[in-house]
Design an enzyme around this catalytic site. Structure first.
Site, PDB file in Angstrom:
ATOM      1  N   ILE A   1     -96.421  22.044  16.919  1.00 28.54           N
ATOM      2  CA  ILE A   1     -96.518  22.995  17.870  1.00 28.54           C
ATOM      3  C   ILE A   1     -97.106  24.244  17.094  1.00 28.54           C
ATOM      4  O   ILE A   1     -96.713  24.421  16.117  1.00 28.54           O
ATOM      5  CB  ILE A   1     -95.117  23.412  18.181  1.00 28.54           C
ATOM      6  CG1 ILE A   1     -94.402  22.297  18.823  1.00 28.54           C
ATOM      7  CG2 ILE A   1     -95.037  24.461  19.632  1.00 28.54           C
ATOM      8  CD1 ILE A   1     -95.051  21.349  19.970  1.00 28.54           C
ATOM      9  N   CYS A   2     -97.997  24.761  17.836  1.00 27.27           N
ATOM     10  CA  CYS A   2     -98.844  25.947  17.400  1.00 27.27           C
ATOM     11  C   CYS A   2     -97.648  27.089  17.304  1.00 27.27           C
ATOM     12  O   CYS A   2     -96.938  27.592  18.333  1.00 27.27           O
ATOM     13  CB  CYS A   2     -99.817  26.416  18.050  1.00 27.27           C
ATOM     14  SG  CYS A   2    -100.649  28.161  17.684  1.00 27.27           S
ATOM     15  N   VAL A   3     -97.286  27.722  16.205  1.00 27.53           N
ATOM     16  CA  VAL A   3     -96.304  28.499  16.052  1.00 27.53           C
ATOM     17  C   VAL A   3     -96.416  29.901  16.629  1.00 27.53           C
ATOM     18  O   VAL A   3     -95.698  30.325  17.314  1.00 27.53           O
ATOM     19  CB  VAL A   3     -95.915  28.755  14.260  1.00 27.53           C
ATOM     20  CG1 VAL A   3     -96.823  29.445  13.676  1.00 27.53           C
ATOM     21  CG2 VAL A   3     -94.290  29.693  14.303  1.00 27.53           C
TER      22      VAL A   3
END
Length: 128
Positions: A77-79
């Site tokens: 997941i893109c932080v």
């Protein structure tokens, strides 16, 4: 062949995530290796453990989780996108002073480096 998938649509409301999940299942069924799925932009909502679909709908969040558990597919997941949209793990919740976290088990907050690595190590990267 080794594949990576990029999902930019939410679990519900558009067809992107559902199509990506069905594509992932088809890849595995055909004997291909699915190394990772990277959730970006609205796609980070696929990792929200508070998602509660109607009883007659497929639970896509748990579907991704099962893909991880059964086939070892990394769910990144893109932080930055996740934090903007309120999807946080325990570490980020603590750092930000939030009361709780909501990142579904099996998903990992990561940077764009995970996507870059997938694009370098896989034969194909498919975006939904």
């Amino acid at each position: 062949m080794r594949f990576a998938i990029v999902v930019t649509g939410p679990a519900y409301g558009t067809q992107q995530a559902s199509s990506a999940f069905q594509f992932a299942q088809a890849l595995i069924a055909e004997g291909h290796k699915l190394s990772s799925v990277f959730f970006y932009r609205e796609g980070v909502y696929n990792a929200n453990q508070l998602t509660s679909p109607a009883s007659d709908e497929f639970d896509l969040v748990r579907g991704w989780q099962q893909l991880n558990a059964q086939h070892g597919v990394a769910l990144n997941i893109c932080v930055a996108a996740a934090l903007r949209r309120g999807v946080v793990d325990e570490t980020e919740a603590g750092r930000l002073g939030l009361a709780s976290s909501n990142l579904q088990q099996g998903f990992t907050l990561s940077g764009l480096g995970a996507l870059a690595e997938a694009s370098l190590t896989c034969d194909r990267v498919v975006q939904f």
